[in-house]
Motif scaffolding. Sequence first.
Motif, short mmCIF file in Angstrom:
data_model
loop_
_atom_site.label_atom_id
_atom_site.label_comp_id
_atom_site.label_asym_id
_atom_site.label_seq_id
_atom_site.Cartn_x
_atom_site.Cartn_y
_atom_site.Cartn_z
N LYS A 85 0.85 -1.20 0.00
CA LYS A 85 0.00 0.00 0.00
C LYS A 85 0.88 1.25 0.00
O LYS A 85 2.00 1.24 0.55
N ALA A 86 0.35 2.31 -0.57
CA ALA A 86 1.09 3.58 -0.57
C ALA A 86 1.45 3.96 0.86
O ALA A 86 2.55 4.45 1.14
N GLU A 87 0.54 3.69 1.78
CA GLU A 87 0.78 4.05 3.20
C GLU A 87 1.99 3.31 3.78
O GLU A 87 2.68 3.84 4.65
N ASP A 88 2.22 2.08 3.30
CA ASP A 88 3.41 1.34 3.76
C ASP A 88 4.67 2.10 3.39
O ASP A 88 5.66 2.13 4.14
N VAL A 89 4.64 2.70 2.20
CA VAL A 89 5.81 3.45 1.71
C VAL A 89 5.96 4.75 2.51
O VAL A 89 7.05 5.10 2.94
N PHE A 90 4.82 5.43 2.72
CA PHE A 90 4.88 6.70 3.45
C PHE A 90 5.38 6.48 4.88
O PHE A 90 6.03 7.35 5.45
N SER A 91 5.07 5.34 5.46
CA SER A 91 5.53 5.16 6.84
C SER A 91 7.04 4.92 6.88
O SER A 91 7.70 5.33 7.83
N VAL A 92 7.61 4.35 5.82
CA VAL A 92 9.09 4.24 5.75
C VAL A 92 9.69 5.62 5.52
O VAL A 92 10.69 6.00 6.13
N ALA A 93 9.07 6.40 4.64
CA ALA A 93 9.63 7.71 4.28
C ALA A 93 9.53 8.70 5.45
O ALA A 93 10.38 9.57 5.60
N ASN A 94 8.49 8.56 6.26
CA ASN A 94 8.38 9.35 7.47
C ASN A 94 8.54 10.86 7.22
O ASN A 94 9.29 11.53 7.92
N GLY A 95 7.86 11.35 6.19
CA GLY A 95 7.88 12.79 5.92
C GLY A 95 8.96 13.25 4.95
O GLY A 95 8.99 14.41 4.57
N LEU A 137 13.47 4.26 -3.44
CA LEU A 137 14.23 3.55 -2.41
C LEU A 137 13.33 3.26 -1.20
O LEU A 137 13.45 2.21 -0.56
N HIS A 138 12.40 4.17 -0.92
CA HIS A 138 11.44 3.91 0.16
C HIS A 138 10.49 2.78 -0.23
O HIS A 138 10.13 1.95 0.62
N VAL A 139 10.09 2.75 -1.49
CA VAL A 139 9.23 1.66 -1.97
C VAL A 139 9.96 0.33 -1.75
O VAL A 139 9.40 -0.63 -1.20
N ALA A 140 11.23 0.31 -2.18
CA ALA A 140 12.01 -0.93 -2.07
C ALA A 140 12.15 -1.36 -0.61
O ALA A 140 12.01 -2.53 -0.27
N ARG A 141 12.41 -0.38 0.26
CA ARG A 141 12.57 -0.72 1.69
C ARG A 141 11.26 -1.21 2.28
O ARG A 141 11.25 -2.14 3.10
N ALA A 142 10.14 -0.62 1.86
CA ALA A 142 8.83 -1.07 2.35
C ALA A 142 8.56 -2.50 1.88
O ALA A 142 8.00 -3.32 2.61
N MET A 143 8.99 -2.80 0.65
CA MET A 143 8.79 -4.16 0.13
C MET A 143 9.61 -5.19 0.92
O MET A 143 9.14 -6.29 1.21
N VAL A 144 10.83 -4.80 1.29
CA VAL A 144 11.67 -5.69 2.10
C VAL A 144 11.02 -5.90 3.47
O VAL A 144 10.89 -7.04 3.95
N LEU A 145 10.57 -4.79 4.07
CA LEU A 145 9.94 -4.86 5.40
C LEU A 145 8.74 -5.80 5.41
O LEU A 145 8.51 -6.53 6.38
N LYS A 146 7.97 -5.77 4.31
CA LYS A 146 6.77 -6.60 4.23
C LYS A 146 7.06 -8.02 3.73
O LYS A 146 6.15 -8.82 3.54
N GLY A 147 8.33 -8.31 3.49
CA GLY A 147 8.71 -9.64 3.03
C GLY A 147 8.31 -9.92 1.59
O GLY A 147 8.23 -11.08 1.18
N LEU A 148 8.09 -8.86 0.81
CA LEU A 148 7.67 -9.05 -0.59
C LEU A 148 8.86 -9.32 -1.51
O LEU A 148 8.73 -9.91 -2.58
N VAL A 149 10.01 -8.83 -1.09
CA VAL A 149 11.29 -9.15 -1.75
C VAL A 149 12.32 -9.33 -0.63
O VAL A 149 12.07 -8.91 0.50
N LYS A 150 13.47 -9.93 -1.01
CA LYS A 150 14.48 -10.15 0.04
C LYS A 150 15.37 -8.93 0.22
O LYS A 150 15.80 -8.64 1.33
N THR A 151 15.67 -8.25 -0.89
CA THR A 151 16.60 -7.13 -0.81
C THR A 151 16.08 -5.94 -1.63
O THR A 151 15.22 -6.10 -2.51
#
Length: 274
Positions: free
Chosen positions: A118-128, A134-148
Amino acid sequence: MKFADLHLHTNYSDGTYTPEELVEKAVGAKLSCISITDHDTVGAIPEAMAAANASGIEILPGIEISCEYELREVHILGYLIDYKSSELLKRLETLKENRISRIYKITEKLNALGIGLKAEDVFSVANGATVGRLHVARAMVLKGLVKTVSEAFNRYIGDSGPAFSLGFRFTPEEAIKFIHDNAGVAVLAHPYIIKDEELIFKLIGLGLMGLEVYYPEHSQGEINFYLGLAKEYNLLVTGGSDCHGSAKPQVRIGSIKIPYDLVEKMKEVRGRLS
Ligand code: AMP
Ligand code: ZN
Ligand code: FE
Ligand code: FE
């Protein structure tokens, strides 16, 4: 000898270090001067300057503006810009909002591919911060959608990936004018990415004043080539690591150190502008 690293990101864009942490790391890396070049924001600069005051490090105001040229990303660095200008800050605020809209486009594309982000998952990584891939990628890692982070770019959101969206961007012409209008020096970031001499010549015609010759991904051959271009067209030579903190742990601050003379030359050229 004094050395500088002129390409660094903080958590005001897609780096992970706060401005204070970045200054601390710069001291550790024995740098005399750093430039913070966050994507489409100058938000970190006042904080970094306050922190640097105590440590004696020089902060060169900077920004990295994302542009679109024929559907490709081109990054233009702006050094010594008037980061306090209210006109500049207003314009940057719209770029920040555009980046938010773009995240919805990217997550819609991911969702269509069956990736539940969700877009909100990305916004919570970006934190303003000015939000980006890169935030999208980190959110995907956090959610276990990709490994890296690399897997996210390679499979989905890289420049030719199925979930890539460019969003609204300045043209290089607008970015160069924007930097120039705000007393800055426009420099082409990591020229190896565009690999397009014609475009470089076009940018020079539009007022580009320098090339980021020293960059971790540049081979010695590329360095020599861009040094040659800089000499032939009377351009400034810059360089930096493009450190993003732990978002790209393989790229350390100070892994590119350029002689401070190059900073002095830049200041000299800028002085002649006004
Ligand atoms: P954006 O401004 O949202 O288009 O994101 C651009 C940023 O994404 C770049 O400055 C890098 O930080 C990062 N990036 C682009 N391509 C890659 C890649 N293949 N792997 C890791 N990070 C990347
Ligand atoms: Zn970045
Ligand atoms: Fe860049
Ligand atoms: Fe960068």
